[in-house]
Design an enzyme around this catalytic site. Structure first.
Site, short mmCIF file in Angstrom:
data_model
loop_
_atom_site.label_atom_id
_atom_site.label_comp_id
_atom_site.label_asym_id
_atom_site.label_seq_id
_atom_site.Cartn_x
_atom_site.Cartn_y
_atom_site.Cartn_z
N ARG A 36 -13.91 -7.31 0.41
CA ARG A 36 -13.00 -7.33 1.42
C ARG A 36 -12.12 -5.87 1.70
O ARG A 36 -11.82 -5.31 0.46
CB ARG A 36 -11.95 -8.14 1.33
CG ARG A 36 -10.75 -8.41 2.29
CD ARG A 36 -9.46 -7.70 2.34
NE ARG A 36 -8.43 -7.82 3.04
CZ ARG A 36 -7.58 -7.12 2.87
NH1 ARG A 36 -7.25 -6.07 2.04
NH2 ARG A 36 -6.62 -7.19 3.78
N GLY A 48 -9.23 -3.89 3.78
CA GLY A 48 -8.28 -4.00 4.70
C GLY A 48 -8.08 -2.76 5.55
O GLY A 48 -9.14 -2.18 5.94
N ASP A 49 -6.90 -2.49 6.30
CA ASP A 49 -6.71 -1.32 7.06
C ASP A 49 -6.71 -0.01 6.34
O ASP A 49 -6.97 0.94 6.91
CB ASP A 49 -5.67 -1.44 7.95
CG ASP A 49 -4.24 -1.62 6.97
OD1 ASP A 49 -4.28 -2.31 6.02
OD2 ASP A 49 -3.36 -1.16 7.40
N THR A 65 1.34 -0.44 6.36
CA THR A 65 1.13 -1.33 5.10
C THR A 65 1.55 -2.76 5.49
O THR A 65 2.19 -3.04 6.62
CB THR A 65 2.08 -0.86 4.05
OG1 THR A 65 2.18 -1.97 3.00
CG2 THR A 65 3.46 -0.74 4.45
N GLY A 66 0.85 -3.92 5.05
CA GLY A 66 0.97 -4.99 5.31
C GLY A 66 -0.26 -5.82 5.37
O GLY A 66 -1.28 -5.51 4.72
N GLY A 95 -3.58 -6.35 6.41
CA GLY A 95 -4.60 -5.38 6.84
C GLY A 95 -5.57 -5.77 8.29
O GLY A 95 -5.72 -5.49 9.32
N THR A 153 0.89 -1.30 -0.01
CA THR A 153 -0.06 -0.10 -0.17
C THR A 153 0.79 1.13 -0.05
O THR A 153 1.84 1.40 0.77
CB THR A 153 -0.78 0.08 1.42
OG1 THR A 153 -1.85 -0.86 1.19
CG2 THR A 153 -1.76 1.25 1.34
#
Ligand code: SD4
Length: 317
Positions: free
Chosen positions: A178, A180-181, A201-202, A204, A150
């Site tokens: 879906r 994510g964060d 980033t990673g 979520g 991200t």
């Protein structure tokens, strides 16, 4: 003082331009939104915007957010389909009193109503990746969830205003719908001009378990340096996930305080980030974890060349 920090090497071109603008006295919000939009527009970055990788249904659903650290106003979109620059839609939403976070069809309708351009975001190259991954997953049992990145960018301008923006296609082969964060305030991003900002980033699903970005900003407000806040949040979350949840996904963060001091932390082998401030010339750093601390050093030419070759390499189907 001015400053800018971003996740991943892919932000370099946008950050270069934004740093020039910030040094000349431009506002943080416009500078970072332009920088994120530059990443969205570049077709070879396969985890953000145009050319981003699709869901398991083969559709590109994009998430993005923007937060103004002066007013705490934020806007975010989730699962936005075929609109040119999700980050600009997020910024426009931050100016609304209500409906700050819009997803799916509603987000798309609002963007179109506001005059944002339609654009087919799925590219042939992204489809090639998709077909290859479908086959590999069947053949070799690979996890479809590898592969992401991200872009998150924090800006501090000479007037002392800060802002943050994110944009992502999320995890490759995610389920339709879906999120994510990255569009979730407090997890993927948080910004308060009186303290500082953070972005993550990673994976979520795991970053959200720690309200990661808010927690970093909170610790900076409590007196930690950005580096202490970043390291302590990432490694404490990882330890907690390992002991209570049994596993921990990739967790990487960058942050900056109102003085332009910055920090980065990661629990993976290589996490790159880009930073420039009034004191720190524009640099791409490569961060790595050693024990419960993150170390980083500038990347060399060889690394930059390998990166350039990798992102453009033909996809063997
Ligand atoms: C997500 N955090 O959708 C994003 C993906 C990402 O680096 O950042 N990957 O979970």
């Amino acid at each position: 003082m001015w400053g800018i920090i971003a996740t991943w090497r892919m932000a370099l071109e946008g950050v270069t331009e934004a740093a020039t603008q910030l040094a000349a006295g431009s506002g943080a919000s416009a500078s970072i939104v332009d920088a994120v939009a530059a990443v969205e527009d570049f077709p070879y970055y396969k985890s953000v915007g145009y050319g981003g990788l699709p869901t398991e249904n083969g559709e590109v659903e994009l998430d993005a957010a923007f937060m103004d650290g002066d007013t705490l106003a934020f806007g975010a979109v989730g699962n936005l389909i075929d609109i040119a620059n999700p980050v600009r839609v997020a910024q426009a939403l931050s100016r609304q009193r209500y409906n700050s976070l819009l997803v799916g069809q509603g987000a798309r309708e609002w963007a179109l109503e506001q005059g944002f351009a339609e654009k087919t975001m799925l590219t042939d190259r992204a489809m090639q990746h998709y077909r290859k991954r479908c086959r590999e997953t069947l053949d070799k049992g690979l996890s479809p969830y590898d592969g992401h990145d991200t872009v998150g960018i924090i800006g501090l301008d000479k007037q002392g205003s800060m802002s943050v923006a994110t944009s992502t296609s999320g995890l490759f082969m995610k389920k339709r719908g879906r999120i994510g964060d990255s569009p979730i305030m407090g997890s993927g991003f948080y910004c308060d001009s009186e303290t500082g900002a953070a972005t993550a980033t990673g994976v979520g699903e795991d970053l959200m378990k720690g309200c990661t970005s808010y927690e970093i900003v909170r610790r900076m407000a409590g007196g930690m340096t950005p580096q202490q806040a970043a390291d302590s949040v990432v490694f404490e979350l990882e330890d907690k996930l390992m002991s209570r949840f049994g596993r921990a996904g990739d967790l990487s963060v960058v942050c900056m305080n109102r003085k332009g001091e910055f920090g980065a932390a990661t629990n993976i082998k290589t996490f790159s980030f880009v930073v420039a401030t009034e004191k720190q010339p524009l640099t791409v750093f490569r961060a790595e974890r050693r024990a419960e601390k993150t170390h980083y050093q500038p990347v060399d030419d060889e690394w930059m060349q390998a990166y350039a070759a990798r992102i453009r390499a033909p996809i063997e189907e």
